[in-house]
Design an enzyme around this catalytic site. Structure first.
Site, PDB file in Angstrom:
ATOM      1  N   LYS A  52      10.184 -15.567  -1.707  1.00  0.00           N
ATOM      2  CA  LYS A  52      10.161 -14.652  -2.856  1.00  0.00           C
ATOM      3  C   LYS A  52      11.551 -14.100  -3.133  1.00  0.00           C
ATOM      4  O   LYS A  52      12.000 -14.028  -4.275  1.00  0.00           O
ATOM      5  CB  LYS A  52       9.174 -13.504  -2.581  1.00  0.00           C
ATOM      6  CG  LYS A  52       7.715 -13.945  -2.623  1.00  0.00           C
ATOM      7  CD  LYS A  52       6.766 -12.888  -2.096  1.00  0.00           C
ATOM      8  CE  LYS A  52       5.332 -13.430  -2.082  1.00  0.00           C
ATOM      9  NZ  LYS A  52       4.355 -12.501  -1.491  1.00  0.00           N
ATOM     10  N   GLN A  96       4.110  -6.865   1.503  1.00  0.00           N
ATOM     11  CA  GLN A  96       3.560  -8.150   1.950  1.00  0.00           C
ATOM     12  C   GLN A  96       2.309  -7.915   2.804  1.00  0.00           C
ATOM     13  O   GLN A  96       2.338  -7.149   3.761  1.00  0.00           O
ATOM     14  CB  GLN A  96       4.629  -8.919   2.742  1.00  0.00           C
ATOM     15  CG  GLN A  96       4.197 -10.295   3.173  1.00  0.00           C
ATOM     16  CD  GLN A  96       3.930 -11.247   1.990  1.00  0.00           C
ATOM     17  OE1 GLN A  96       4.710 -11.303   1.046  1.00  0.00           O
ATOM     18  NE2 GLN A  96       2.831 -11.970   2.051  1.00  0.00           N
ATOM     19  N   ASP A 119       2.396  -7.006  -7.801  1.00  0.00           N
ATOM     20  CA  ASP A 119       1.315  -7.861  -7.312  1.00  0.00           C
ATOM     21  C   ASP A 119       0.066  -7.720  -8.182  1.00  0.00           C
ATOM     22  O   ASP A 119      -0.839  -8.544  -8.117  1.00  0.00           O
ATOM     23  CB  ASP A 119       0.947  -7.476  -5.863  1.00  0.00           C
ATOM     24  CG  ASP A 119       1.517  -8.440  -4.836  1.00  0.00           C
ATOM     25  OD1 ASP A 119       1.838  -9.584  -5.216  1.00  0.00           O
ATOM     26  OD2 ASP A 119       1.650  -8.040  -3.664  1.00  0.00           O
TER      27      ASP A 119
END
Ligand code: NDP
Length: 279
Positions: A52, A96, A119
């Site tokens: 990422k 994460q 997200d």
């Protein structure tokens, strides 16, 4: 033989579009910033986070990785999120997952400012998506929608069957397909006679986490098959779809790897730019 839907190719196209938006923002004096928080040292998470970060840098997004030890308390993590929520140079915050067991992921996600929730997991974004208001959309289902658009797959009126009802893939996938007027069926572990339902699908999305469970005999000839699954097995990464048998029946199919996975990262970048545009 089914046509291959090349996620790696389409992710590159999407990243190029995002890079153009970043350049436009930079001209206006805004450099999109992404903060990624990694708690602990889960090897799979390490590799996702590195991917990422690298992808963010390549399109011109400033990315900062905050590494926290596994013994970090929930209060400490919430403090970091509070700092980032108030940081004007940070437009996107990603924690994460999975988090260590002593930290409640729901509380952490809810603490992220919905405007920075790249997200798309905050209940405010999920709620906005389900009622058709502007929302930051979870990256994986958004990536699937992009793939269908790039491949010009007709959605309105199509019967879309989704296997899996998770908050991060199955449910938002259903909202997105419904918003584009598909007739949507969601299947899960309690569904009776799964194959009789999947065989009705014009678009079949598998998001289960069971290697090769969707076989060719479960697919309607000519269907578009999207394999979201990522399963680590002795033979390497495999999807939820048995590619060998499915690809003899479907019209088009995503491979694993190089299917939905690269699109997920591309959509994270897209969401970060969307968040920066709204500042
Ligand atoms: P979850 O484990 O949260 O959800 C799995 C879903 O599959 C559940 O709804 C479950 O039903 C359903 N299910 C399990 N067994 C069966 C069965 N035998 N028949 C029908 N349905 C079943 O997984 P996620 O949604 O988080 O992820 C799904 C897969 O996608 C995983 O392989 C994951 O690694 C992958 N993934 C890939 C991403 C990418 O970038 N490509 C991103 C995110 C995930 P129930 O609700 O009844 O338990």
């Amino acid at each position: 033989m089914a046509q291959l839907i090349d996620g790696r190719k389409w992710a590159a196209v999407s990243r190029a579009e995002t890079a153009q938006s970043v350049a436009m923002l930079v001209q206006k004096g805004i450099t999109p910033g992404l903060a990624v928080i990694l708690v602990g040292d889960n090897p799979a998470s390490e590799s996702y986070v590195r991917g990422k970060e690298k992808a963010a840098r390549e399109v011109g997004i400033t990315s900062q990785l905050i590494r926290l030890p596994v013994e970090t308390t929930e209060t400490e993590l919430l403090h970091w999120i509070d700092l980032l929520n108030r940081d004007p140079l940070c437009h996107g915050i990603l924690v994460q997952l999975p988090l260590p067991d002593h930290i409640a992921a729901e509380r952490v996600i809810e603490a992220i400012s919905p405007a920075k929730d790249v997200d798309g997991f905050h209940t405010q974004n999920i709620g906005a998506l389900s009622v058709g208001l502007p929302a930051i959309v979870p990256c994986t289902p958004l990536g699937v929608m992009k793939l269908l658009a790039y491949e010009s797959v007709p959605i309105a009126g199509a019967h879309a069957v989704i296997i899996g009802r998770s908050n991060i893939v199955g449910k938002p996938m259903a909202s997105l397909l419904l918003a584009q007027s598909a007739t949507v069926t969601i299947c899960h572990s309690k569904t009776h006679d799964l194959a009789s339902i999947t065989r009705q699908a014009d678009i079949l999305v598998a998001a289960v986490g069971r290697p090769k469970m969707v076989t060719g005999d479960m697919i309607k000839p000519g269907a578009v098959v999207i394999d979201v699954g990522i399963n680590r097995t002795d033979e390497g990464l495999v999807g939820d779809v048995d590619f060998a048998s499915a690809s003899t029946v479907a019209a088009a199919i995503t491979p694993v790897p190089r299917g939905v996975g690269p699109m997920t990262i591309a959509m994270l970048l897209h969401n970060t730019v969307t968040a920066a545009l709204r500042t």
